[in-house]
Design a protein around this motif. Structure first.
Motif, short mmCIF file in Angstrom:
data_model
loop_
_atom_site.label_atom_id
_atom_site.label_comp_id
_atom_site.label_asym_id
_atom_site.label_seq_id
_atom_site.Cartn_x
_atom_site.Cartn_y
_atom_site.Cartn_z
N SER A 102 0.84 -1.21 -0.08
CA SER A 102 -0.01 -0.23 0.11
C SER A 102 0.83 1.33 0.14
N PHE A 160 -5.03 11.68 -6.31
CA PHE A 160 -5.51 12.22 -5.11
C PHE A 160 -5.43 13.71 -5.13
N GLN A 187 -1.87 12.30 4.88
CA GLN A 187 -1.46 11.40 4.21
C GLN A 187 -2.66 11.08 3.06
N SER A 188 -2.16 11.11 1.91
CA SER A 188 -2.96 10.86 0.71
C SER A 188 -3.85 9.35 0.62
N THR A 189 -4.49 9.12 -0.22
CA THR A 189 -5.07 7.86 -0.74
C THR A 189 -4.08 7.13 -0.67
N ALA A 190 -4.27 5.65 -0.10
CA ALA A 190 -3.24 4.51 -0.40
C ALA A 190 -3.58 4.03 -1.67
N PHE A 191 -2.72 3.50 -2.49
CA PHE A 191 -2.86 2.97 -3.68
C PHE A 191 -2.08 1.59 -3.64
N GLN A 233 -4.83 18.27 -8.41
CA GLN A 233 -5.34 16.92 -8.58
C GLN A 233 -4.04 16.46 -8.99
N SER A 252 1.24 5.24 -0.36
CA SER A 252 0.65 6.74 -0.03
C SER A 252 1.93 8.01 -0.04
#
Length: 624
Positions: free
Chosen positions: A540, A569, A577-581, A556, A542
């Motif tokens: 994961s 994100f 913390q951003s979205t986890a990819f 964006q 982020s």
């Protein structure tokens, strides 16, 4: 049988309708968005001290040692919280109700002192007064002093005009409620004592009777207040306080602050003061014993002594002993000023001009409340609640909190409310961070920790952040009104599945100093990382990122893993913390991360530029 008509009913009850309308307005203005502001430092004192789960002994202990106030307001809070539930809404209902009642109380006082119209004007001025509204929405005792000081003066005037045991006892009761609400009530009581002496001296027909009932009132007050004298002595022994020495012009400053310090309203206030003085000046020659039957002269005597004495005693003590003057402490004189203004307005002989001035006063006051100060939409109190909700939302970590000793106690209400049991590290931030970095004991061998600041506490110095950079990485930043927090996670902690990379992975030449924090900026072009070694398994990924907006639109950012789009994100207003990819590989594989800002833009006129900034890359292995 008289014919019933709506017009007739209104004509006979127009005062009641007008007062009901004013009370409805007062209720709306005091209960509207009652919970909008977080409890701030002093209100947290109230909630913690009046906690019904800890007993009356706990409350008395705090009122003597740490929060020196009389007991009435806190006892009322204790009972309400015990009956209706231990929460901040209930705590603020108590002052809001007192605020509405005080609008009715000042109507009665204005009517008693002058006439019904003056009472209605005084009630309306109080209903829309932002100073009064503010303290009607704060879980502290100041609004109680306004209410009971107003009622005590009401019954003092009734006692002077009609000496009786009933009026003497009711006056004593209101005085006790006032001085058990706030210690500044004692200064108002001193003013009332002088008012009583003045009218006793000029009284001819009922001098002995009035004196006897004054003694009755004084005896009741003294006897009932005796148990609180040890607490009063403790307050009088205080020799250091946070309040600064007052200026010689404090009274004028306070007067304008009571009415919002709005420049457009000042000429109206001065006009009404002048009108009141002119009304007194125009009074025909009167014998001293007739003063109590002359509404203007009695109002002048009562309000002048009320204001001067209540201001002068604490001012003198502030110069000789310890500074103690603050606008909210002098709340007991606001009713006097409002009465002077209302009588001044009622004295304007031309009714058209009178109503025009009233309309201007109301419009300017409400404009200041809703549009200039934006009272119901502007955060003005320390955001303990929002800070706590944010940091306690993640229940997966057990990171302790570093807090200063002066405010550590205040965190317990929201901490307990969230069910959080993580310990606090209390002390100077620099000393505690030094202990963590040197790992002076097992207690300081931490996988991560929060540094928290509230109520004017300074944010971490660059030197402190630089020292932490050797072992920890800042993964979260919260900045609120008068409150902030920073989360630091160990680079090599117990979580062996987490790997942190800083801005440098996007190139040593692509580094920007953003307010003392080094970051990798995304200006116009893509930024690309060096190859990062990734073990086989599921991961994961982020980013700790922040953005600068343009036209309130934030950057964006699109994410590519080895040139394959993973998602996107928004880089918001603070580093978070951003979205986890997700990223999965069957064998050990180097990973190249590319970040692209999709909505880059610049305003050439304002020089605003939409940009994104990356502080860290966080790669967590979720499955090997």
């Amino acid at each position: 049988m008289a014919k019933w008509t709506l017009k007739k009913v209104f004509a006979e009850n127009k005062t009641n309708f007008a007062l009901a309308g004013i009370l409805l307005l007062a209720t709306f203005l005091r209960f509207h968005r009652l919970g909008f502001q977080s409890l701030w430092l002093d209100e947290l004192h109230t909630l913690i001290e009046a906690n019904p789960n800890t007993g009356w002994g706990n409350l008395l202990f705090f009122l003597k040692c740490c929060d020196p106030h009389p007991i009435l307001f806190f006892a009322t809070e204790y009972l309400f919280l015990d009956i209706f539930g231990y929460n901040e809404t209930v705590a603020r209902v108590v002052p809001a109700l007192a605020g509405v009642l005080s609008v009715g109380a000042i109507f009665l006082l204005g009517k008693e002192l002058n006439n019904t119209r003056s009472g209605l004007y005084a009630a309306l001025f109080t209903a829309i007064n932002m100073f009064h509204i503010n303290y009607s929405q704060e879980a502290r005792p100041y609004i109680f002093t306004f209410l009971f000081c107003t009622l005590s003066v009401l019954y003092l005037i009734r006692l002077i005009r009609e000496p009786s045991l009933k009026h003497a006892l009711l006056y004593a009761l209101m005085v006790l409620l006032m001085i058990y609400s706030h210690y500044f009530g004692l200064f108002a009581l001193a003013a009332q004592g002088i008012i009583g002496i003045v009218f006793l001296i000029i009284e001819k027909e009922n001098k002995l009777k009035l004196f006897r009932y004054f003694i009755w009132s004084a005896a009741v007050v003294i006897v009932v207040y005796l148990p609180w004298l040890p607490f009063l002595k403790g307050v009088s022994d205080i020799r250091s306080f946070w309040i600064q020495r007052p200026s010689s012009g404090f009274a004028v400053d306070y007067f304008y602050e009571y009415f919002g310090s709005e420049n457009l309203l000042r000429p109206v206030l001065v006009l009404l003061l002048f009108s009141f003085i002119l009304a007194v000046w125009r009074q025909p020659a009167t014998t001293s014993q007739q003063v109590k039957n002359n509404s203007f002269l009695m109002a002048f005597v009562v309000c002048t002594i009320w204001i001067v004495v209540t201001f002068f005693i604490p001012y003198l003590r502030s110069l000789l002993v310890i500074p103690m003057l603050h606008p909210r402490y002098t709340f007991v004189v606001l009713p006097a000023f409002i009465l002077v203004l209302s009588i001044g307005l009622e004295n304007i002989p031309n009714k058209v001009v009178q109503y025009l001035v009233l309309l201007v006063f109301v419009i300017l006051s409400l404009t200041d409340l809703f549009y200039v100060k934006r009272y119901y939409r502007t955060v003005t109190k320390t955001q303990f609640r929002e800070l706590s909700e944010h940091i306690f939302a993640d229940t997966t970590n057990n990171f302790p909190f570093i807090v200063e000793e002066a405010t550590a106690w205040h965190h317990q209400y929201y901490k307990q409310k969230s069910g959080n049991t993580v310990p606090l590290l209390i002390g100077k931030k620099e000393a505690l961070v030094d202990s963590i970095l040197t790992q002076s004991s097992p207690r300081f061998e931490l996988e991560g920790f929060w540094i928290i600041g509230v109520h004017g506490e300074k944010q971490p110095a660059p030197e402190l952040l630089s020292a932490l950079d050797s072992m920890y990485v800042q993964t979260e930043q919260i900045d609120l009104h008068d409150a902030w927090a920073r989360l630091f996670v160990a680079k090599k902690g117990e979580n062996k599945n987490l790997v942190l990379y800083n801005y440098a992975v996007f190139g040593e030449n692509n580094v920007f100093d953003y307010g003392g924090i080094k970051v990798a900026p995304i200006w116009e072009k893509d930024i690309v990382s060096t190859p990062l070694p990734i073990k086989k398994g599921e991961h994961s990924i982020s980013f700790l990122a922040k953005g600068d907006p343009l036209n309130k639109i934030y950057p964006q950012v699109t994410v590519f893993f080895n040139d394959k789009k993973a998602g996107s994100f928004v880089a918001g207003e603070i580093f978070e913390q951003s979205t986890a990819f997700p990223f999965s590989v069957a064998t050990d594989t180097p990973l190249v991360i590319k970040l692209r800002m999709e909505n880059d833009a610049v305003n050439r006129l304002s020089n605003e530029d939409r940009n994104a900034f990356i502080q860290h890359v966080m790669i967590e292995t979720t499955k090997k």
